[in-house]
Scaffold this motif. Sequence first.
Motif, PDB file in Angstrom:
ATOM      1  N   SER A 291      80.152  49.507  27.753  1.00 10.25           N
ATOM      2  CA  SER A 291      79.350  50.693  28.058  1.00 10.25           C
ATOM      3  C   SER A 291      77.975  50.573  27.427  1.00 10.25           C
ATOM      4  O   SER A 291      77.755  49.803  26.487  1.00 10.25           O
ATOM      5  CB  SER A 291      80.044  51.960  27.534  1.00 10.25           C
ATOM      6  OG  SER A 291      80.055  51.971  26.112  1.00 10.25           O
ATOM      7  N   ASN A 292      77.031  51.350  27.968  1.00  6.46           N
ATOM      8  CA  ASN A 292      75.781  51.640  27.274  1.00  6.46           C
ATOM      9  C   ASN A 292      75.481  53.119  27.500  1.00  6.46           C
ATOM     10  O   ASN A 292      76.370  53.882  27.895  1.00  6.46           O
ATOM     11  CB  ASN A 292      74.648  50.699  27.707  1.00  6.46           C
ATOM     12  CG  ASN A 292      74.162  50.934  29.128  1.00  6.46           C
ATOM     13  OD1 ASN A 292      74.630  51.843  29.830  1.00  6.46           O
ATOM     14  ND2 ASN A 292      73.229  50.114  29.571  1.00  6.46           N
ATOM     15  N   SER A 354      79.560  44.269  26.677  1.00  8.24           N
ATOM     16  CA  SER A 354      79.323  44.704  25.302  1.00  8.24           C
ATOM     17  C   SER A 354      79.496  46.210  25.150  1.00  8.24           C
ATOM     18  O   SER A 354      79.407  46.983  26.107  1.00  8.24           O
ATOM     19  CB  SER A 354      77.914  44.310  24.858  1.00  8.24           C
ATOM     20  OG  SER A 354      76.939  44.948  25.665  1.00  8.24           O
ATOM     21  N   THR A 356      78.292  49.332  22.070  1.00  3.43           N
ATOM     22  CA  THR A 356      77.398  49.591  20.939  1.00  3.43           C
ATOM     23  C   THR A 356      77.989  50.696  20.079  1.00  3.43           C
ATOM     24  O   THR A 356      78.274  51.789  20.581  1.00  3.43           O
ATOM     25  CB  THR A 356      76.004  50.001  21.427  1.00  3.43           C
ATOM     26  OG1 THR A 356      75.417  48.914  22.145  1.00  3.43           O
ATOM     27  CG2 THR A 356      75.101  50.371  20.253  1.00  3.43           C
ATOM     28  N   TYR A 362      81.554  54.795  20.739  1.00  7.75           N
ATOM     29  CA  TYR A 362      80.588  53.901  21.362  1.00  7.75           C
ATOM     30  C   TYR A 362      79.573  54.708  22.156  1.00  7.75           C
ATOM     31  O   TYR A 362      79.816  55.835  22.576  1.00  7.75           O
ATOM     32  CB  TYR A 362      81.294  52.917  22.295  1.00  7.75           C
ATOM     33  CG  TYR A 362      82.141  51.880  21.590  1.00  7.75           C
ATOM     34  CD1 TYR A 362      81.630  51.123  20.539  1.00  7.75           C
ATOM     35  CD2 TYR A 362      83.452  51.644  21.989  1.00  7.75           C
ATOM     36  CE1 TYR A 362      82.404  50.174  19.901  1.00  7.75           C
ATOM     37  CE2 TYR A 362      84.239  50.687  21.365  1.00  7.75           C
ATOM     38  CZ  TYR A 362      83.708  49.955  20.313  1.00  7.75           C
ATOM     39  OH  TYR A 362      84.480  49.009  19.680  1.00  7.75           O
ATOM     40  N   GLY A 365      72.913  51.620  23.094  1.00  8.17           N
ATOM     41  CA  GLY A 365      72.639  50.320  23.667  1.00  8.17           C
ATOM     42  C   GLY A 365      71.152  50.084  23.779  1.00  8.17           C
ATOM     43  O   GLY A 365      70.327  50.847  23.269  1.00  8.17           O
ATOM     44  N   ASP A 366      70.779  49.014  24.455  1.00  8.46           N
ATOM     45  CA  ASP A 366      69.380  48.620  24.615  1.00  8.46           C
ATOM     46  C   ASP A 366      68.751  49.475  25.714  1.00  8.46           C
ATOM     47  O   ASP A 366      69.159  49.416  26.877  1.00  8.46           O
ATOM     48  CB  ASP A 366      69.324  47.138  24.986  1.00  8.46           C
ATOM     49  CG  ASP A 366      67.906  46.585  24.951  1.00  8.46           C
ATOM     50  OD1 ASP A 366      66.951  47.383  24.831  1.00  8.46           O
ATOM     51  OD2 ASP A 366      67.754  45.353  25.062  1.00  8.46           O
ATOM     52  N   SER A 367      67.730  50.267  25.352  1.00  8.46           N
ATOM     53  CA  SER A 367      67.080  51.154  26.319  1.00  8.46           C
ATOM     54  C   SER A 367      65.942  50.492  27.068  1.00  8.46           C
ATOM     55  O   SER A 367      65.364  51.103  27.976  1.00  8.46           O
ATOM     56  CB  SER A 367      66.563  52.409  25.602  1.00  8.46           C
ATOM     57  OG  SER A 367      65.599  52.054  24.609  1.00  8.46           O
ATOM     58  N   GLY A 371      67.123  50.412  30.671  1.00  9.65           N
ATOM     59  CA  GLY A 371      68.515  50.358  30.216  1.00  9.65           C
ATOM     60  C   GLY A 371      69.116  49.003  30.526  1.00  9.65           C
ATOM     61  O   GLY A 371      69.030  48.515  31.660  1.00  9.65           O
ATOM     62  N   GLU A 373      72.542  46.376  29.861  1.00  7.89           N
ATOM     63  CA  GLU A 373      73.894  46.069  29.400  1.00  7.89           C
ATOM     64  C   GLU A 373      74.018  44.554  29.298  1.00  7.89           C
ATOM     65  O   GLU A 373      73.582  43.808  30.195  1.00  7.89           O
ATOM     66  CB  GLU A 373      74.941  46.615  30.364  1.00  7.89           C
ATOM     67  CG  GLU A 373      76.358  46.122  30.120  1.00  7.89           C
ATOM     68  CD  GLU A 373      77.020  46.651  28.849  1.00  7.89           C
ATOM     69  OE1 GLU A 373      78.145  46.210  28.524  1.00  7.89           O
ATOM     70  OE2 GLU A 373      76.410  47.518  28.189  1.00  7.89           O
ATOM     71  N   SER A 404      72.377  39.667  31.234  1.00 12.89           N
ATOM     72  CA  SER A 404      71.854  41.024  31.071  1.00 12.89           C
ATOM     73  C   SER A 404      71.785  41.709  32.428  1.00 12.89           C
ATOM     74  O   SER A 404      71.360  41.123  33.425  1.00 12.89           O
ATOM     75  CB  SER A 404      70.470  41.012  30.417  1.00 12.89           C
ATOM     76  OG  SER A 404      69.541  40.293  31.200  1.00 12.89           O
ATOM     77  N   TRP A 483      76.981  44.823  20.927  1.00 10.04           N
ATOM     78  CA  TRP A 483      75.520  44.762  20.815  1.00 10.04           C
ATOM     79  C   TRP A 483      75.070  45.799  19.807  1.00 10.04           C
ATOM     80  O   TRP A 483      75.474  46.968  19.873  1.00 10.04           O
ATOM     81  CB  TRP A 483      74.850  45.047  22.155  1.00 10.04           C
ATOM     82  CG  TRP A 483      73.346  44.906  22.105  1.00 10.04           C
ATOM     83  CD1 TRP A 483      72.625  43.773  22.340  1.00 10.04           C
ATOM     84  CD2 TRP A 483      72.379  45.924  21.789  1.00 10.04           C
ATOM     85  NE1 TRP A 483      71.267  44.014  22.190  1.00 10.04           N
ATOM     86  CE2 TRP A 483      71.091  45.330  21.851  1.00 10.04           C
ATOM     87  CE3 TRP A 483      72.475  47.266  21.445  1.00 10.04           C
ATOM     88  CZ2 TRP A 483      69.925  46.038  21.599  1.00 10.04           C
ATOM     89  CZ3 TRP A 483      71.308  47.979  21.183  1.00 10.04           C
ATOM     90  CH2 TRP A 483      70.046  47.377  21.265  1.00 10.04           C
TER      91      TRP A 483
END
Length: 663
Positions: A291-292, A354, A356, A362, A365-367, A371, A373, A404, A483
């Motif tokens: 998830s993110n 991944s 986070t 959880y 994540g990386d925005s 966004g 994943e 990614s 991540w």
Amino acid sequence: MSQPGPRLIRLLLGLAIVAASIGSLPAAASTASSGQTRMISASGSGGIIADNPDSTTGAAAWETPGVGGADGGVVNRSHSGSGDSTPAGAISQPKNVTTSAPDVQTSFDGINHNQQRFGTANQFSLEPPDQGLCVGSDGAGNVRVLEVVNDTLRVYTTGGVALTPPVALNAFYGYAPAIIRSPLTFGPFVTDPSCIYDGATGRWFMVVLTLDTFPQVGADGLQHFKGTNHLDLAVSNSSNPLDGWTVFRIPVQDDGTAGTPNHGCSDGASSSPPVPTNPHACFGDYPHIGSNADGIFLTTNEYSFFGPEFHGAQVYGLSKSQLVSGGPAALTQFDTHGLDTFGFALNGFTLWPSVTPTANGYGGGDSSNGGTEYFLSTNGGAEAHDTGDGRSTFHASTQLLVWSLTNTGSLNGTPSLTLTNNSVNAGLYTLPPSAVQKSGNQPLKTCLNSSSCSLFLEGIKDPFAEKSANLDSNDTRMQQVTWLNGALWGAIDTGVNTSNGKQAGIEWFKVSASGGSGGSSLTGTGYVALGNDNLTYPAIGITTGGNGVMAFTVVGADFYPSAGYALIGSGGVGDVHIAAMGQGPDDGFTNYRLFANPPSFTARPRWGDYGAAVPWGGSVWIASEYIGQSCDFSTWLATNFRCGGTRTALGNWGTRISLVNAG
């Protein structure tokens, strides 16, 4: 004891340190993929459905699942096989191992084989458990621990008090029972469970692979599959996992039916009716969930259901908010067939998505890039090299792939995502050897080697001289991925050379990943091994503070299969500790040639295909398979093979759940 009567022999579906700082230049990213989008709607409801325990004693007819005709190919989907004859891997200095567990705050037994088989009615005897674990809040200030295995789940307090009886996954997902023995009727076959708790939405997500079956036995006297199969994603309706769940069923046969793409999986024509309804079906093996902030991401390894070949890992992205609201949800699918373009392999294989960690589950994540994943994978497996005929073999590798999926924010509107990857150089990994077992009580083996006992238990005399077998140590597929703060953490099984010879060990990775896979590099790595014993099936959980715990099974000349752990962080991996000491050797049916498919094959003792590690605050909940019991032959006979509820006639696996302070 009651005479169980003759029965057919069947095999369970195989539906699996020296710290160093290494930098590497990334290879060029591969051609991007934009995926295909279709809509899915909620398919039903599910939840905790209790049933009465099975009162059967001994081994019943149809104790383990089995398949006939072309369906027989759906067994042990790993194409890489045993690593016993492969070249040894990297040289590793053995770690210290201690039976002390100073970091363990709580530890209790999870589901064991007796509870899986007899805790509810109408179950097969299954192994391995393929253990999933998720931890979250119930919305009333209580932390709950949900463990799920093949094919049972249970919810616990943090002190190990069971809040539910064993719950059959078929019942949880709203299906008919896996088997009704009189009159003989089959339900869908559910396998490979995984789950996560999402702190941002306060929801639990659990996914399984479900294979559709014909309800009656085939003309050959065996169970048959239709070919259709689906990922069943259950989403809790509230923060309390004991409340209801909504189920989304995602067809993954990828033969052009039910909205799936057509990936051209081959037809292994069945010679005995009933013939498959979908003879060109593919098979979505080994599902896992990540998830993110925007989405829920599922991955599978896609094989031909009835043919020999591997096609490629599949990636599915879904809007988290659409799932939580009950759907419908747009699903975007990516096919990694042919996307390993780095000069060594061909196809994506086991892309582990991944997660986070946040303060309470959880999320995040990386925005960047709308966004992102991330996924990690390795490419030594035979599947990664499959040209379409299933004849590829394992290749020792030094490549690690970073994938990614960008613009995940678009999942909440009109999906427009892009999947890219790149390769980084890693330490050598190769197939681990199977793990030696310490001698001990194995009453099933003793019975099979006695003509009268074998005849009583199985209805036939075992023609083989059954021996204690080494445990399967997995291949080199990626295991759990996290991540956090621009870095990915993951680990795999590998063969290692130690001072005492070749052992099954672990290679771990820390990879920079920010703004997409381009520019990723290996910033930390190492091997974890013991001089005289084996480490298998690692799972790393990383807390928001950057410290973590690696869980695994310890097994070898000095240890019965035990639940182990080591702390991991920026300084590498610490000593190996035993969270729960094994009490005896594995004595499950996959140890023995009588249950192989066909019986002339060498037995492959199936161990769990994965464990779990879940951060919560400054600690990590870990779950590993182990053998928490011992029972001699006379006691096994006198207790109808149950040994005080610790095992069954055909298996003695158990699981251990522990909370470990990550430091």
